[in-house]
Design an enzyme around this catalytic site. Structure first.
Site, PDB file in Angstrom:
ATOM      1  N   HIS A 174       8.651  10.249   4.415  1.00 39.00           N
ATOM      2  CA  HIS A 174       7.828  10.639   3.268  1.00 39.00           C
ATOM      3  C   HIS A 174       8.400  11.925   2.661  1.00 39.00           C
ATOM      4  O   HIS A 174       8.889  12.804   3.380  1.00 39.00           O
ATOM      5  CB  HIS A 174       6.369  10.853   3.700  1.00 39.00           C
ATOM      6  CG  HIS A 174       5.466  11.038   2.523  1.00 39.00           C
ATOM      7  ND1 HIS A 174       5.331  12.254   1.880  1.00 39.00           N
ATOM      8  CD2 HIS A 174       4.700  10.158   1.832  1.00 39.00           C
ATOM      9  CE1 HIS A 174       4.505  12.098   0.849  1.00 39.00           C
ATOM     10  NE2 HIS A 174       4.104  10.839   0.806  1.00 39.00           N
ATOM     11  N   GLU A 216       9.199   6.699  -4.214  1.00 37.09           N
ATOM     12  CA  GLU A 216       8.269   7.774  -4.577  1.00 37.09           C
ATOM     13  C   GLU A 216       9.057   8.933  -5.180  1.00 37.09           C
ATOM     14  O   GLU A 216       9.496   9.828  -4.446  1.00 37.09           O
ATOM     15  CB  GLU A 216       7.509   8.265  -3.338  1.00 37.09           C
ATOM     16  CG  GLU A 216       6.568   7.243  -2.754  1.00 37.09           C
ATOM     17  CD  GLU A 216       5.437   7.894  -1.972  1.00 37.09           C
ATOM     18  OE1 GLU A 216       4.280   7.608  -2.287  1.00 37.09           O
ATOM     19  OE2 GLU A 216       5.713   8.684  -1.065  1.00 37.09           O
TER      20      GLU A 216
END
Ligand code: PGA
Length: 221
Positions: A100, A147
């Protein structure tokens, strides 16, 4: 098949998680329930580690909702105080996010992400690989998420064209699930869904409110 995953990040305690679940489950539409039970839709909850087991217990008997960890240790079981190793997730979570953007900011290099990916796979946990750029792609990943850094928590969503362009820069793999994350909410999801550019979404801030998250799901059905 559509995937909509809630990344709670570092939010909520057990009382708030219980309230969230109760409100969420009562606001899921009949259409969404049908999609969940027929496996046309997979919803995922990624709570903070101490809430993984309670959330697992709260979801007993619900179909189509998976539980995942937000990260795993790069090491297997051992003398690593404070780290959550992938095998400790067995029987509680089926998935784990690796790479992430926020963990990369805390220092996870691509080689660390690879180690985490491998530890998850060794423990039969499905790793979900988040990428800010295409050099963060991992070829054998079953699930990848684009992302872009500027879109995370900013209220600015990548355009369908940008998402399409990013996807086309990756190897064309029919069986790989491709998700988008970054400021997806119950409003922004509408234009994204109509363009059919991804298999689903990883949702941060907009997953904290159970009604908004249920609406987001209901609108994609
Ligand atoms: P956001 O976060 O939806 O709050 O932008 C997405 C993520 O970081 O996974």
């Amino acid at each position: 098949m559509r995937y909509i995953y809630a990344n709670w990040k570092s939010h909520k305690n057990i009382i708030q998680a219980r309230e969230w679940m109760q409100v969420f489950l009562t606001n899921i539409s009949e259409g969404s329930k049908k999609a969940l039970s027929s496996r046309a839709l997979e919803v995922g909850i990624f709570p903070p580690s101490p809430l993984l087991y309670p959330v697992h217990e709260m979801l007993k008997g619900e179909s189509g909702i998976i539980i995942g960890a937000q990260d795993v240790s790069r090491y297997a079981e051992g003398k690593h105080t404070g780290l959550v190793n992938a095998s400790s997730l067995s029987g509680i979570a089926t998935h784990a996010i690796v790479g992430h953007a926020e963990m990369r900011l805390y220092g996870d290099t691509q080689s660390v992400v690879y180690e985490k990916f491998a530890r998850a796979q060794d423990a039969l946990i499905i790793p979900i690989v988040c990428m800010r750029k295409n050099d963060e792609y991992i070829d054998d990943a079953q699930i990848v998420v684009y992302e872009p850094e500027y879109a995370i928590g900013s209220g600015i969503v990548a355009t369908p064209d940008e998402i399409r362009k990013f996807r086309s820069s990756l190897p064309d793999k029919k069986d790989q699930v491709f998700l988008y994350g970054g400021s997806v909410n119950d409003e922004t999801v509408i234009s994204l869904i109509s363009q059919n550019i991804c298999d689903g979404f990883l949702v941060g801030a907009a997953s904290l409110d159970p009604i908004a998250f249920a609406n987001l799901i209901n609108r994609t059905i």
